[in-house]
Every structure is written in C-alpha cells, then in structure tokens.
Design an enzyme around this catalytic site. Structure first.
Site, PDB file in Angstrom:
ATOM      1  N   ASP A  14       0.849  -1.171   0.000  1.00  0.00           N
ATOM      2  CA  ASP A  14       0.000   0.000   0.000  1.00  0.00           C
ATOM      3  C   ASP A  14       0.899   1.242   0.000  1.00  0.00           C
ATOM      4  OD1 ASP A  14      -2.354   1.591   0.512  1.00  0.00           O
ATOM      5  OD2 ASP A  14      -1.587   1.761   2.557  1.00  0.00           O
ATOM      6  N   ARG A  15       0.363   2.353  -0.460  1.00  0.00           N
ATOM      7  CA  ARG A  15       1.167   3.592  -0.519  1.00  0.00           C
ATOM      8  C   ARG A  15       1.017   4.425   0.768  1.00  0.00           C
ATOM      9  NH1 ARG A  15      -0.596   8.344  -4.517  1.00  0.00           N
ATOM     10  NH2 ARG A  15      -1.470   9.057  -2.550  1.00  0.00           N
ATOM     11  N   ASP A  16      -0.174   5.009   0.954  1.00  0.00           N
ATOM     12  CA  ASP A  16      -0.374   5.976   2.043  1.00  0.00           C
ATOM     13  C   ASP A  16      -0.488   5.295   3.395  1.00  0.00           C
ATOM     14  OD1 ASP A  16      -0.606   7.429  -0.260  1.00  0.00           O
ATOM     15  OD2 ASP A  16      -2.635   8.138   0.101  1.00  0.00           O
ATOM     16  N   LYS A  23      -1.887  11.245   4.458  1.00  0.00           N
ATOM     17  CA  LYS A  23      -2.558  12.548   4.358  1.00  0.00           C
ATOM     18  C   LYS A  23      -3.892  12.205   3.741  1.00  0.00           C
ATOM     19  CE  LYS A  23      -0.017  16.403   4.820  1.00  0.00           C
ATOM     20  NZ  LYS A  23      -0.629  17.432   5.629  1.00  0.00           N
ATOM     21  N   TYR A  25      -6.636  12.140   1.288  1.00  0.00           N
ATOM     22  CA  TYR A  25      -6.758  12.588  -0.093  1.00  0.00           C
ATOM     23  C   TYR A  25      -5.554  13.407  -0.528  1.00  0.00           C
ATOM     24  CZ  TYR A  25     -11.357  10.769   0.701  1.00  0.00           C
ATOM     25  OH  TYR A  25     -12.391   9.945   1.015  1.00  0.00           O
ATOM     26  N   CYS A  95      -6.411   2.347  -8.099  1.00  0.00           N
ATOM     27  CA  CYS A  95      -7.842   2.244  -8.394  1.00  0.00           C
ATOM     28  C   CYS A  95      -8.462   3.611  -8.127  1.00  0.00           C
ATOM     29  CB  CYS A  95      -8.504   1.194  -7.512  1.00  0.00           C
ATOM     30  SG  CYS A  95     -10.309   1.367  -7.508  1.00  0.00           S
ATOM     31  N   LYS A 107      -9.209  -2.320  -3.737  1.00  0.00           N
ATOM     32  CA  LYS A 107      -8.880  -3.297  -2.688  1.00  0.00           C
ATOM     33  C   LYS A 107     -10.025  -3.388  -1.706  1.00  0.00           C
ATOM     34  CE  LYS A 107      -5.068  -0.938  -1.733  1.00  0.00           C
ATOM     35  NZ  LYS A 107      -3.829  -0.477  -1.059  1.00  0.00           N
ATOM     36  N   ASP A 132      -1.873  -0.529   5.773  1.00  0.00           N
ATOM     37  CA  ASP A 132      -2.397  -0.042   7.059  1.00  0.00           C
ATOM     38  C   ASP A 132      -3.914  -0.144   7.139  1.00  0.00           C
ATOM     39  OD1 ASP A 132      -2.918   2.013   5.198  1.00  0.00           O
ATOM     40  OD2 ASP A 132      -2.902   3.527   6.787  1.00  0.00           O
TER      41      ASP A 132
HETATM   42 ZN   LIG Z   1     -11.284   0.327  -9.206  1.00  0.00          ZN
END
Ligand SMILES: [Zn+2]
Length: 190
Positions: A14-16, A23, A25, A95, A107, A132
């Site tokens: 995952d990124r954030d 953060k 959005y 996505c 996800k 997370d």
């Molecule tokens: Zn999608």
C-alpha cells in the site's frame, strides 16, 4: 518439453500510511514524504527475490478531490524520492473508483494484483500484501497469499475494527520495516 517458466513471489505494498506518511486525499507532490525505513525495506525485499509493486486505492479521483494528472504528479514525486533514496518499485497500480462503482480493482478486490501478476510473472500464492488498512490484508487473503496489517497510518484504528467473524491478518506488524523482516523469515520456511 515446454519452456521453463519462472514465477516470482511479490510483495504488494500500500502507498499511504505504509510507504509514505498518510494525508487524507493526498493530492499534491509536496505532500509526499517517505517513511525513513521505506527505501531500505524495499531493497531488502528485492534482494530477497521479491518483485515489489505498489497497489493503492485512490477514490479521491472518483470523489473529484483530485485529477488523474494530479495523481500522476504525486507518483512522479514518489518515484523520484525512491530513486534518490537508492531504490525503486516494479510498478504502481491505482484504483480511482468508489465501492459503488463495483470495479474489479478497488482493494480488497484483486484486479490490481492480478494485473501485476500478468505484467511481472508473479505467483500470487507465494505473495504478500502489506498495508495499514483491513482492505490491504484482505487483498492478501483474496489472492491466496498472506496479508499483513501495519500499525502506521490508519493501522491502529483499523486494528480495532477487526472482529472475530472477519478474516484475520496473517500478521500485525508495527511498521513496514518489521513486516519486511517477518516476510523474509516466513518465505524461507516455505
Ligand atoms: Zn477500481
């Protein structure tokens, strides 16, 4: 005899709240800040033979909070920070939808991981997902691999929302660094 065909294990990240500070959005490149252990963790996985792929839900696009162009700029910054820190990822899949769009990529749906598996010859059953959010570890389960919840970002809040009836994470780790150590140990056992 068919051609010998190697399929790699992957770690989908995952990124954030996992690789970069959370953060809500996140929409602008100057909001991108890597966790101190992010680059080192990615390199450890790569050295252990994993393909490393980022999979991120970005419903802010569907909600009109930022555009695909903004998202591209954020990812350019993210990749340049990784490069500066001496690492990279195979790919970033996102996505842009909402749950109600009923897409195949948000996800814990498997669309992004399935695409990544096609693009990089990945064996999903030998793969891991780290993030997370409950959605992240469920993705690990849904691809037939293992899902790990990290307690950075929204992780602690998400952990409290895991009920007994739900699929449980394979593991819960303090952060990505700890998750990576666990993955490398676990993969040796298999
Ligand atoms: Zn999608």
């Amino acid at each position: 005899m068919g051609k010998k065909y190697i399929r790699y294990p992957a770690v989908f990240l995952d990124r954030d709240g996992t690789l970069i500070y959370n953060k809500n959005y996140l929409s602008s490149p100057d909001q991108v800040k890597l966790y101190s252990y992010a680059a080192e963790s990615l390199n450890k996985l790569k050295n252990a033979g994993f393909k490393v792929i980022v999979v991120t839900n970005q419903s802010g696009v569907a909600r009109g909070m930022f555009t695909l162009e903004d998202l591209n700029k954020v990812h350019e910054k993210f990749l340049s920070l990784l490069k500066k820190a001496g690492t990279t990822v195979e790919g970033i899949y996102f996505c842009p939808h909402l749950d109600e769009d009923k897409c195949e990529c948000r996800k814990p749906k498997t669309g992004m991981a399935v695409q990544g598996a096609k693009d990089f010859n990945i064996n999903l059953k030998k793969s891991y997902v780290v993030g997370d959010s409950i959605r992240d570890y469920l993705l690990g389960y849904n691809i037939g691999g293992k899902g790990i919840l990290v307690l950075t970002g929204h992780g602690k809040k998400q952990q409290k929302e895991i009920s007994h009836e739900m699929v449980q994470p394979f593991a819960i780790c303090k952060d990505l660094k700890q998750a990576v150590n666990l993955i490398i140990k676990d993969a040796k056992k298999c």
